[in-house]
Write a protein that holds these residues in place. Structure first.
Motif, PDB file in Angstrom:
ATOM      1  N   LYS A  79       0.859  -1.212  -0.120  1.00 53.29           N
ATOM      2  CA  LYS A  79       0.077   0.041   0.117  1.00 53.29           C
ATOM      3  C   LYS A  79       0.847   1.449   0.042  1.00 53.29           C
ATOM      4  O   LYS A  79       0.618   2.234  -0.763  1.00 53.29           O
ATOM      5  N   GLU A 298      -6.021  -4.366  -3.654  1.00 50.99           N
ATOM      6  CA  GLU A 298      -6.353  -3.572  -2.271  1.00 50.99           C
ATOM      7  C   GLU A 298      -5.161  -2.263  -2.129  1.00 50.99           C
ATOM      8  O   GLU A 298      -5.619  -1.193  -1.724  1.00 50.99           O
ATOM      9  N   ALA A 299      -4.088  -2.812  -2.425  1.00 56.89           N
ATOM     10  CA  ALA A 299      -2.865  -1.558  -2.391  1.00 56.89           C
ATOM     11  C   ALA A 299      -3.514  -0.513  -3.465  1.00 56.89           C
ATOM     12  O   ALA A 299      -3.045   0.891  -3.185  1.00 56.89           O
ATOM     13  N   TYR A 302      -6.296   1.500  -2.280  1.00 57.35           N
ATOM     14  CA  TYR A 302      -5.716   2.254  -1.132  1.00 57.35           C
ATOM     15  C   TYR A 302      -5.141   3.684  -1.473  1.00 57.35           C
ATOM     16  O   TYR A 302      -5.269   4.785  -1.240  1.00 57.35           O
ATOM     17  N   SER A 306      -6.318   7.639  -1.470  1.00 56.30           N
ATOM     18  CA  SER A 306      -5.709   8.467  -0.677  1.00 56.30           C
ATOM     19  C   SER A 306      -5.392   9.972  -1.167  1.00 56.30           C
ATOM     20  O   SER A 306      -5.505  10.334  -2.229  1.00 56.30           O
TER      21      SER A 306
END
Length: 319
Positions: A79, A298-299, A302, A306
């Motif tokens: 991430k 998922e990373a 994320y 962000s």
């Protein structure tokens, strides 16, 4: 060489992480989500993983413009890497470094330099700091074949050998410096041969065989920790894609050459070994692949979700 099964499985998973992650980065780049440019590592996975599998958390790594794999192999969270590549505040450098300037010092990943050969003198300096502090850490300095033709490379190897510094010089020879073949740019057939001039071992390694890379690095690390000085490893490998994410890579290479190297896929090679020796089943391999794919997605999400750094961040962390 007999490796425990946990280490072999770790190496397989890490290579899959490296490839899956860079495939996702390429997708993000093509969607216009990556500021600037980015350089992918697909095809070279065995080098980063085979080297870093020998390192402790407190050992140092210095990388290049093609650095994602080295950070992953040094256990920097996916991430944080993804967020940094997208220039987000949650990245490992708070969004200020981008793809080519990753860093996570507390995990031993000191710096990745976008300057060709620029990391070599820094790695030698880190080796000198270890020596002066009487520590037993080692430094892995990654660079490409083009870097071996720079002054910093020769000055770095000379000093590291003269002072017997604990540095492992890892040349990732993927045969092309941007678009220039080593046959047109390099005076020797094997870059490892240059080690003779500096009084250190120079080893040629199959850079698509993670076990060969692991074993060669293990010997170099043992030598460095004993205070016997540096080693030059030349890992012969190949990047499947172009120099950077937007480069098709087909103007200076033949399709036949690229396909021939894909047949030497480092992940496929280790996968075959694991299955044939009964260490992992096909089902377990598939489960690992799916887990990694999910973690990479998922990373990416994320990173996309962000925030960017605030304008006030521009004047912080400036030395």
């Amino acid at each position: 060489m007999k490796l425990d099964e946990a280490k072999l499985v770790w190496m397989y998973r890490k290579m899959v992480e490296v490839r899956t992650f860079d495939e996702k980065v390429r997708d993000l780049y093509m969607r216009g989500l990556v500021p600037g440019t980015t350089h992918l590592y697909i095809g070279q996975e065995a080098v980063a993983v085979g080297v870093c599998a020998n390192l402790r958390r407190d050992d140092y790594v210095f990388s290049t413009h093609r650095s994602h794999a080295h950070t992953i192999a040094k256990e920097v969270p996916l991430k944080e890497i993804a967020a940094e590549i997208l220039g987000k505040a949650t990245g490992c450098c708070k969004g200020k470094g981008g793809s080519m300037h990753l860093s996570r010092v507390d995990l031993g990943f000191v710096y990745s330099s976008a300057i060709v050969g620029g990391g070599v003198p820094l790695a030698v300096g880190a080796g000198l700091s270890i020596r002066l502090k009487k520590g037993d850490q080692v430094v892995a300095s990654f660079f490409g074949d083009g870097a071996s033709n720079t002054g910093g490379f020769h000055e770095g190897l000379n000093l590291a050998s003269l002072w017997k510094l604990p540095v492992i010089f890892v040349c990732e020879n993927n045969l092309y410096a941007i678009s220039v073949s080593t046959k047109k740019s390099t005076s020797v057939e094997n870059i490892a041969d240059r080690a003779v001039a500096y009084g250190m071992p120079g080893l040629i390694v199959d850079g698509n065989d993670v076990l060969a890379v692991y074993e060669a690095t293990r010997n170099a690390v043992d030598r460095a920790r004993k205070g016997e000085g540096p080693t030059l490893l030349e890992c012969k490998t190949y990047r499947w894609l172009g120099h950077f994410a937007g480069d098709p890579g087909d103007a200076y290479r033949t399709k036949e050459e690229v396909e021939a190297w894909k047949e030497k896929c480092p992940i496929k090679k280790l996968k075959t070994k694991l299955v044939e020796e009964g260490i992992l089943s096909e089902e377990e391999i598939s489960r690992i692949d799916e887990e990694v794919k999910r973690e990479v997605e998922e990373a990416a999400e994320y990173a996309i979700n962000s925030p960017y750094p605030s304008p006030e961040e521009l004047v912080k962390d400036v030395f």
